[in-house]
Enzyme design. Structure first.
Site, PDB file in Angstrom:
ATOM      1  N   SER A   8       0.838  -1.195   0.000  1.00 34.89           N
ATOM      2  CA  SER A   8       0.000   0.000   0.000  1.00 34.89           C
ATOM      3  C   SER A   8       0.870   1.241   0.000  1.00 34.89           C
ATOM      4  O   SER A   8       1.660   1.469   0.909  1.00 34.89           O
ATOM      5  CB  SER A   8      -0.903   0.011   1.236  1.00 34.89           C
ATOM      6  OG  SER A   8      -1.420   1.311   1.409  1.00 34.89           O
ATOM      7  N   HIS A  33      -1.321  -1.283  -4.193  1.00 41.91           N
ATOM      8  CA  HIS A  33      -2.584  -0.909  -3.542  1.00 41.91           C
ATOM      9  C   HIS A  33      -2.611   0.611  -3.334  1.00 41.91           C
ATOM     10  O   HIS A  33      -1.703   1.179  -2.727  1.00 41.91           O
ATOM     11  CB  HIS A  33      -2.670  -1.645  -2.207  1.00 41.91           C
ATOM     12  CG  HIS A  33      -3.953  -1.466  -1.461  1.00 41.91           C
ATOM     13  ND1 HIS A  33      -5.073  -2.234  -1.695  1.00 41.91           N
ATOM     14  CD2 HIS A  33      -4.297  -0.604  -0.473  1.00 41.91           C
ATOM     15  CE1 HIS A  33      -6.043  -1.870  -0.877  1.00 41.91           C
ATOM     16  NE2 HIS A  33      -5.608  -0.865  -0.125  1.00 41.91           N
ATOM     17  N   ASP A  35      -4.853   3.816  -1.821  1.00 44.04           N
ATOM     18  CA  ASP A  35      -5.947   4.156  -0.911  1.00 44.04           C
ATOM     19  C   ASP A  35      -6.492   5.548  -1.212  1.00 44.04           C
ATOM     20  O   ASP A  35      -5.780   6.542  -1.066  1.00 44.04           O
ATOM     21  CB  ASP A  35      -5.438   4.102   0.534  1.00 44.04           C
ATOM     22  CG  ASP A  35      -5.154   2.684   0.961  1.00 44.04           C
ATOM     23  OD1 ASP A  35      -6.101   1.882   0.961  1.00 44.04           O
ATOM     24  OD2 ASP A  35      -3.992   2.367   1.271  1.00 44.04           O
ATOM     25  N   MET A  37      -9.112   8.364  -0.189  1.00 46.03           N
ATOM     26  CA  MET A  37      -9.942   8.791   0.949  1.00 46.03           C
ATOM     27  C   MET A  37     -10.480  10.198   0.696  1.00 46.03           C
ATOM     28  O   MET A  37      -9.758  11.049   0.167  1.00 46.03           O
ATOM     29  CB  MET A  37      -9.106   8.780   2.225  1.00 46.03           C
ATOM     30  CG  MET A  37      -8.405   7.449   2.476  1.00 46.03           C
ATOM     31  SD  MET A  37      -7.586   7.436   4.071  1.00 46.03           S
ATOM     32  CE  MET A  37      -6.693   5.879   3.971  1.00 46.03           C
ATOM     33  N   HIS A  66      -8.475   1.168  -3.803  1.00 41.09           N
ATOM     34  CA  HIS A  66      -9.400   0.950  -2.690  1.00 41.09           C
ATOM     35  C   HIS A  66     -10.091   2.276  -2.381  1.00 41.09           C
ATOM     36  O   HIS A  66      -9.459   3.212  -1.890  1.00 41.09           O
ATOM     37  CB  HIS A  66      -8.574   0.440  -1.492  1.00 41.09           C
ATOM     38  CG  HIS A  66      -9.332   0.286  -0.212  1.00 41.09           C
ATOM     39  ND1 HIS A  66      -8.714   0.164   1.011  1.00 41.09           N
ATOM     40  CD2 HIS A  66     -10.662   0.212   0.053  1.00 41.09           C
ATOM     41  CE1 HIS A  66      -9.612   0.030   1.969  1.00 41.09           C
ATOM     42  NE2 HIS A  66     -10.809   0.078   1.412  1.00 41.09           N
ATOM     43  N   MET A  68     -12.238   4.622  -0.361  1.00 39.60           N
ATOM     44  CA  MET A  68     -12.858   4.908   0.938  1.00 39.60           C
ATOM     45  C   MET A  68     -13.542   6.259   0.785  1.00 39.60           C
ATOM     46  O   MET A  68     -13.135   7.265   1.371  1.00 39.60           O
ATOM     47  CB  MET A  68     -11.785   4.908   2.035  1.00 39.60           C
ATOM     48  CG  MET A  68     -11.362   3.491   2.404  1.00 39.60           C
ATOM     49  SD  MET A  68      -9.740   3.432   3.168  1.00 39.60           S
ATOM     50  CE  MET A  68      -8.723   3.477   1.700  1.00 39.60           C
ATOM     51  N   MET A 137     -11.445  -5.545   6.106  1.00 40.33           N
ATOM     52  CA  MET A 137     -10.652  -4.493   6.765  1.00 40.33           C
ATOM     53  C   MET A 137     -10.258  -4.987   8.156  1.00 40.33           C
ATOM     54  O   MET A 137     -11.122  -5.328   8.967  1.00 40.33           O
ATOM     55  CB  MET A 137     -11.452  -3.200   6.896  1.00 40.33           C
ATOM     56  CG  MET A 137     -11.753  -2.486   5.580  1.00 40.33           C
ATOM     57  SD  MET A 137     -10.307  -2.144   4.550  1.00 40.33           S
ATOM     58  CE  MET A 137      -9.286  -1.150   5.651  1.00 40.33           C
ATOM     59  N   GLY A 142      -8.723   4.550   7.214  1.00 37.54           N
ATOM     60  CA  GLY A 142      -8.433   5.972   7.355  1.00 37.54           C
ATOM     61  C   GLY A 142      -6.949   6.285   7.449  1.00 37.54           C
ATOM     62  O   GLY A 142      -6.514   7.322   6.979  1.00 37.54           O
ATOM     63  N   PHE A 143      -6.198   5.352   8.024  1.00 35.01           N
ATOM     64  CA  PHE A 143      -4.785   5.633   8.250  1.00 35.01           C
ATOM     65  C   PHE A 143      -3.946   4.370   8.095  1.00 35.01           C
ATOM     66  O   PHE A 143      -4.426   3.264   8.363  1.00 35.01           O
ATOM     67  CB  PHE A 143      -4.572   6.195   9.665  1.00 35.01           C
ATOM     68  CG  PHE A 143      -5.394   7.426   9.912  1.00 35.01           C
ATOM     69  CD1 PHE A 143      -4.918   8.674   9.540  1.00 35.01           C
ATOM     70  CD2 PHE A 143      -6.665   7.329  10.480  1.00 35.01           C
ATOM     71  CE1 PHE A 143      -5.687   9.818   9.728  1.00 35.01           C
ATOM     72  CE2 PHE A 143      -7.448   8.463  10.681  1.00 35.01           C
ATOM     73  CZ  PHE A 143      -6.954   9.716  10.306  1.00 35.01           C
ATOM     74  N   GLY A 144      -2.700   4.563   7.698  1.00 31.38           N
ATOM     75  CA  GLY A 144      -1.760   3.451   7.654  1.00 31.38           C
ATOM     76  C   GLY A 144      -1.145   3.259   9.038  1.00 31.38           C
ATOM     77  O   GLY A 144      -1.308   4.106   9.926  1.00 31.38           O
ATOM     78  N   GLY A 145      -0.469   2.158   9.201  1.00 32.02           N
ATOM     79  CA  GLY A 145       0.302   1.942  10.424  1.00 32.02           C
ATOM     80  C   GLY A 145      -0.512   1.669  11.676  1.00 32.02           C
ATOM     81  O   GLY A 145       0.006   1.830  12.786  1.00 32.02           O
ATOM     82  N   ASP A 175      -6.701  -6.116   4.626  1.00 33.89           N
ATOM     83  CA  ASP A 175      -6.119  -4.774   4.552  1.00 33.89           C
ATOM     84  C   ASP A 175      -6.069  -4.126   5.939  1.00 33.89           C
ATOM     85  O   ASP A 175      -7.103  -3.848   6.537  1.00 33.89           O
ATOM     86  CB  ASP A 175      -6.964  -3.921   3.586  1.00 33.89           C
ATOM     87  CG  ASP A 175      -6.335  -2.562   3.318  1.00 33.89           C
ATOM     88  OD1 ASP A 175      -5.201  -2.329   3.764  1.00 33.89           O
ATOM     89  OD2 ASP A 175      -6.997  -1.748   2.649  1.00 33.89           O
ATOM     90  N   GLY A 176      -4.857  -3.918   6.419  1.00 34.88           N
ATOM     91  CA  GLY A 176      -4.657  -3.193   7.671  1.00 34.88           C
ATOM     92  C   GLY A 176      -3.854  -3.972   8.689  1.00 34.88           C
ATOM     93  O   GLY A 176      -4.252  -5.062   9.097  1.00 34.88           O
ATOM     94  N   GLY A 177      -2.714  -3.438   9.063  1.00 32.13           N
ATOM     95  CA  GLY A 177      -1.915  -4.033  10.133  1.00 32.13           C
ATOM     96  C   GLY A 177      -1.300  -5.378   9.800  1.00 32.13           C
ATOM     97  O   GLY A 177      -0.926  -6.129  10.706  1.00 32.13           O
ATOM     98  N   GLY A 197       1.216  -1.892   4.090  1.00 29.46           N
ATOM     99  CA  GLY A 197       1.758  -0.549   3.921  1.00 29.46           C
ATOM    100  C   GLY A 197       2.995  -0.352   4.754  1.00 29.46           C
ATOM    101  O   GLY A 197       4.124  -0.406   4.262  1.00 29.46           O
TER     102      GLY A 197
END
Ligand code: DX5
Ligand code: ZN
Length: 217
Positions: A8, A33, A35, A37, A66, A68, A137, A142-145, A175-177, A197
């Site tokens: 990402s 990927h 994102d 937003m 993706h 959002m 998800m 909304g945010f990476g990391g 997607d995420g973490g 990401g």
């Protein structure tokens, strides 16, 4: 089979996007990927068509976009023109999800539906045969990391069950973490596509990290 790896770009160095994309080009990653937003559906704003068009000129891998954003149906053709190969919309953002998914497919993109961590997997029952992939998800978008929500593993298994029950061909994206520790567990649970990401772009050696993500335990 090793999973599809989709780094990402959200965690990349935006002042050096060309360099970052060229790194992905020569890596073992499969997709890129992106994102998108809008500051409404999620509290953050990222980038839009001009940036995607610029990325497309350099990228040698399919762009997994993706969305959002609220009312994504307004922009499906624009994302296609900008260079999207895969396009996912949020279940929570679409009043006419079935129509939107078919709009995406008619434009020859892979169509995905994304679900937030609180959205019951059973809500996909009547769309699972229409989509090419489901995005589970594993953080609140909304945010990476952000930290991986561990309940997501159970949700991946539920999606997998739903796919089998309906004899659907849909793939499962997470997607995420995602990190090197949970990646093999997620693949075992039924994930086909790993988005990462921070794990990739925050790594000292992103190329090696991408390679490691591909290895299934
Ligand atoms: C979150 C985005 C993710 C994000 C993942 O809203 O949809 O794609 O970039 O980043 P990491 O892997 O850092 O959680
Ligand atoms: Zn994403």
């Amino acid at each position: 089979m090793s999973p599809i790896i989709a780094p990402s770009l959200l965690s990349a160095d935006f002042a050096n996007l060309e360099k970052e994309i060229k790194m992905i080009n020569k890596s073992k990653a499969d997709w890129i990927h992106l994102d998108i937003m809008d500051g409404h559906f999620v509290p953050n704003i990222t980038f839009g068509m001009p940036v995607i068009r610029a990325i497309k000129k350099i990228a040698q891998k399919p762009l997994d976009v993706h969305l959002m954003i609220e009312k994504p149906e307004r922009y499906i053709a624009d994302f296609k023109r900008a260079g999207a190969d895969c396009l996912s919309v949020h279940w929570e953002a679409c009043t006419h999800l079935h129509r939107t998914i078919h709009q995406i497919k008619e434009l020859d993109m892979l169509a995905g539906v994304a679900i937030n961590p609180h959205t019951p997997v059973s809500f996909l029952e009547d769309i699972i045969n229409d989509v090419d992939f489901v995005v589970v998800m594993s953080v609140n978008p909304g945010f990476g990391g952000q930290r991986f929500i561990s309940n997501s593993i159970k949700r991946v298994k539920e999606v997998r069950k739903l796919i089998e029950k309906h004899k659907s061909d849909a793939m499962v994206e997470i997607d995420g973490g995602v990190d090197l520790e949970n990646a093999p567990i997620l693949v075992d649970a039924g994930v086909d596509i790993l988005v990462a990401g921070n794990t990739v772009f925050g790594a000292e050696n992103p190329l090696e990290t991408i390679k490691k993500l591909r290895i299934k335990n």
